[in-house]
Design an enzyme around this catalytic site. Structure first.
Site, PDB file in Angstrom:
ATOM      1  CE  LYS A 109      -0.801   0.965  -2.651  1.00 42.49           C
ATOM      2  NZ  LYS A 109      -0.934  -0.428  -2.178  1.00 42.49           N
TER       3      LYS A 109
HETATM    4  N1  GLU Z   1      -2.197  -1.234   1.244  1.00 45.65           N
HETATM    5  C1  GLU Z   1      -2.665  -2.582   1.350  1.00 45.65           C
HETATM    6  C2  GLU Z   1      -2.336  -3.359   0.095  1.00 45.65           C
HETATM    7  O1  GLU Z   1      -1.447  -3.018  -0.646  1.00 45.65           O
HETATM    8  C3  GLU Z   1      -4.118  -2.672   1.764  1.00 45.65           C
HETATM    9  C4  GLU Z   1      -5.119  -2.081   0.848  1.00 45.65           C
HETATM   10  C5  GLU Z   1      -6.540  -1.994   1.414  1.00 45.65           C
HETATM   11  O2  GLU Z   1      -6.808  -2.533   2.480  1.00 45.65           O
HETATM   12  O3  GLU Z   1      -7.356  -1.377   0.725  1.00 45.65           O
HETATM   13  O4  GLU Z   1      -2.887  -4.393  -0.145  1.00 45.65           O
END
Ligand code: GLU
Length: 421
Positions: A109
């Protein structure tokens, strides 16, 4: 009501949920230590110059929690109050989410500590490009593949893709560096809607198991961004009456069912729900407490806590947002008999379609919207069924079942790779 045991942040919630799971799975201390710590945790300070000549001071974070099952995957959160701890917690959640939904990724993240609503589009692009240049060496198809999250969108992913290929002096990159891009730049059809739709499929699956006719239900949705607005429209298509919706500007309730198309138009023009004429105005959090069958918290983290959980009346709660419920809030609702579909299952549709985008780009082919939607639908139902069966056979909550399956897969992966480097 139980007493409050732990602080109410994403980080604490993630650590608590992991520790409980590790106990249930009887993981060794060595394995727990190995899984708990992020593999890489970076904080960088940037001072990019906006188009108006002003400098901004921005902290950015990248956390790669785990890469046992593949490159770390997870979105970029842009908010004035996002912290490195939040990103560590969210990154850990991505590790379980990718394992549970069954895509060959680990968890990662990133965060940009800046309020995107305070700058123009051009100003935001400057910040996104500064972020990309600063973290370039931590991004890559075999390392960490970012995507949108709260405060970032498709256009931002387009700028990231451009910044990366520009830095390498090539028109395209070898493999997928970022997902959630505009379709014209190699993005995939249906990615934007995937999280909201996937969330509704898990509710549909829950209704089937519980013998509830979804067309006779009433739904409330907290958050009307990328996840909440799509989820509201999708569940309405299945016949559920969406009676309450909120965003940061306010909440709106209409017992007869909200006119969602008119509401989307209103939000597109005015920037928020506030002022929508088709219902009664309420405070944003009142939407959590309306008398309804289904609640989709799709806004921010830590919304349902020990302080307010007893006011929530919904029978089915599908976590569209990441960590919208603290462990204490969860315990109260579970004891009341609510059926809670945890975030790592309910909102995993986004990362599942990110995986399709990743493979599409690697193979340089195009998937149709029909293919994407069919695969998303099948995957959400399949994984929901596995979590449901586990929860029934072990007599644990859906959250515990989802965590057990996700964490066990990562533990198995570590053991299969070998415990020593
Ligand atoms: N931000 C989204 C999540 O928390 C998508 C993450 C992604 O597609 O890599 O799942």
């Amino acid at each position: 009501m139980t007493s409050k045991k732990i602080p109410e942040g994403i980080f604490e919630t993630s650590i608590y949920n992991f520790q409980q799971t590790a106990k249930r799975l009887k993981l060794s201390d060595k394995l727990i230590a190995r899984i708990m710590e992020p593999k890489e945790k970076i904080e960088i300070t940037l001072n990019p110059e906006k188009p108006d000549g002003d400098y901004v001071h921005v902290k950015v974070f990248v956390v790669r929690h785990n890469d046992t099952l593949g490159p770390s995957k997870g979105g970029i959160r842009m908010a004035s109050d996002v912290t490195l701890d939040d990103i560590c917690g969210l990154s850990m959640e991505m590790t379980w989410k990718t394992a549970l939904i069954g895509v060959p990724f680990g968890g990662g993240k990133s965060g940009i500590q800046f309020d995107p609503t305070t700058v123009s589009e051009a100003g935001k692009e400057v910040i996104i490009r500064a972020f990309t240049r600063a973290v370039l060496r931590h991004i890559g198809p075999e390392v960490y593949v970012p995507a949108p999250d709260m405060g970032t969108n498709e256009a931002d992913m387009g700028h990231i893709r451009d910044c990366i290929s520009y830095s390498s002096g090539k028109s395209i990159t070898q493999g997928c560096f970022v997902t959630g891009k505009p379709v014209i730049l190699g993005g995939i059809e249906g990615r934007r809607e995937a999280t909201g739709k996937g969330c509704v499929y898990t509710v549909q699956a829950a209704c089937q198991k519980m013998g509830i006719d979804i067309s006779q239900t009433r739904t409330a949705v907290q958050g009307f961004g990328n996840v909440g607005s799509v989820a509201a429209l999708e569940i309405a298509k299945l016949g559920s009456k969406v009676i309450a919706v909120s965003d940061v500007t306010g909440g709106i309730v209409n017992e007869q069912g909200l006119d969602l198309v008119a509401l989307v138009d209103h939000v597109n023009v005015s920037g928020g729900i506030k002022g929508f004429a088709g219902g009664t105005d309420v405070a944003s959090d009142e939407v959590l407490y309306v008398d309804c069958d289904i609640l989709i918290p799709a806004a921010a983290q830590s919304q349902i806590t020990a302080q307010n959980a007893d006011k929530v009346k919904a029978k089915i709660i599908a976590e569209g947002a990441n960590a919208p419920m603290t462990p204490d809030g969860d315990e109260i609702l579970y004891a009341k008999g609510a059926f809670i579909i945890p975030d790592i299952l309910a909102n995993a549709g986004g990362v599942f379609v990110s995986y399709l985008e990743y493979t599409q780009e690697t193979q340089r082919e195009q998937m149709t919207l029909e293919d994407v939607e069919q695969r998303l639908y099948n995957r959400m139902f399949k994984r929901f069924g596995e979590v449901y069966d586990y929860s029934q056979s072990k007599k644990v909550s859906m959250r515990d079942a989802a965590m057990d399956i996700g964490v066990q897969k990562v533990a198995d992966g570590i053991i299969a790779r070998g415990l020593l480097p």
